[in-house]
Design a protein around this motif. Structure first.
Motif, PDB file in Angstrom:
ATOM      1  N   ALA A  55       0.830  -1.206   0.000  1.00 16.59           N
ATOM      2  CA  ALA A  55       0.000   0.000   0.000  1.00 16.59           C
ATOM      3  C   ALA A  55       0.865   1.257   0.000  1.00 16.59           C
ATOM      4  O   ALA A  55       0.523   2.244  -0.650  1.00 16.59           O
ATOM      5  CB  ALA A  55      -0.938   0.004   1.208  1.00 16.59           C
ATOM      6  N   ARG A  82       0.787   4.033  -2.938  1.00 12.54           N
ATOM      7  CA  ARG A  82       0.527   5.433  -2.617  1.00 12.54           C
ATOM      8  C   ARG A  82       1.601   6.347  -3.213  1.00 12.54           C
ATOM      9  O   ARG A  82       1.302   7.400  -3.763  1.00 12.54           O
ATOM     10  CB  ARG A  82       0.446   5.614  -1.111  1.00 12.54           C
ATOM     11  CG  ARG A  82       0.120   7.035  -0.695  1.00 12.54           C
ATOM     12  CD  ARG A  82      -0.061   7.152   0.806  1.00 12.54           C
ATOM     13  NE  ARG A  82      -1.410   6.726   1.130  1.00 12.54           N
ATOM     14  CZ  ARG A  82      -1.737   5.981   2.181  1.00 12.54           C
ATOM     15  NH1 ARG A  82      -0.810   5.572   3.007  1.00 12.54           N
ATOM     16  NH2 ARG A  82      -2.982   5.661   2.415  1.00 12.54           N
ATOM     17  N   LEU A  86      -7.240   3.921   0.258  1.00 11.05           N
ATOM     18  CA  LEU A  86      -6.181   3.186   0.944  1.00 11.05           C
ATOM     19  C   LEU A  86      -6.383   3.227   2.463  1.00 11.05           C
ATOM     20  O   LEU A  86      -6.118   2.241   3.167  1.00 11.05           O
ATOM     21  CB  LEU A  86      -4.812   3.726   0.580  1.00 11.05           C
ATOM     22  CG  LEU A  86      -4.336   3.382  -0.831  1.00 11.05           C
ATOM     23  CD1 LEU A  86      -3.055   4.131  -1.146  1.00 11.05           C
ATOM     24  CD2 LEU A  86      -4.135   1.898  -0.984  1.00 11.05           C
ATOM     25  N   GLU A 104      -7.142  -0.154   4.831  1.00 15.33           N
ATOM     26  CA  GLU A 104      -6.328  -0.546   5.980  1.00 15.33           C
ATOM     27  C   GLU A 104      -7.184  -0.846   7.205  1.00 15.33           C
ATOM     28  O   GLU A 104      -6.782  -1.604   8.078  1.00 15.33           O
ATOM     29  CB  GLU A 104      -5.313   0.543   6.313  1.00 15.33           C
ATOM     30  CG  GLU A 104      -4.219   0.703   5.290  1.00 15.33           C
ATOM     31  CD  GLU A 104      -3.312   1.891   5.581  1.00 15.33           C
ATOM     32  OE1 GLU A 104      -3.616   2.644   6.532  1.00 15.33           O
ATOM     33  OE2 GLU A 104      -2.324   2.039   4.854  1.00 15.33           O
TER      34      GLU A 104
END
Length: 88
Positions: A13, A17, A82, A86
């Motif tokens: 992730a 990003r 994102l 999470e």
């Protein structure tokens, strides 16, 4: 027997990003440069009476403005997704 998803199963992730942020930064830079160029062409074409070029420059300005808005919104949208991913 309880079944739970493996939250650590999907990694990367942070890399995603940073890649998306870098790509959208380039889009924003190009869109802002196109805004400047189209605004200058629109002003020069309007003052010289070339209305066909002024119309095309105005269309380019609006397209560049839309691209800058979508790219800016895209950064916050990806960060939001994102962040939600999470916490699932």
């Amino acid at each position: 027997m309880d079944v739970f998803p493996d939250f650590g199963g999907v990694g990367g992730a942070a890399e995603l990003r940073s890649i998306v942020g870098a790509l959208l930064m380039f889009v924003l830079i190009i869109a802002v440069l196109m805004l400047i160029v189209c605004a200058i062409v629109w002003a020069v074409a309007s003052s010289s009476g070339n209305y066909q070029a002024a119309t095309k420059a105005r269309t380019g300005l609006l397209v560049a403005l839309g691209a800058a808005a979508l790219a800016g919104a895209g950064v916050s949208w990806v960060n939001f997704l994102l962040g939600v991913g999470e916490q699932l």
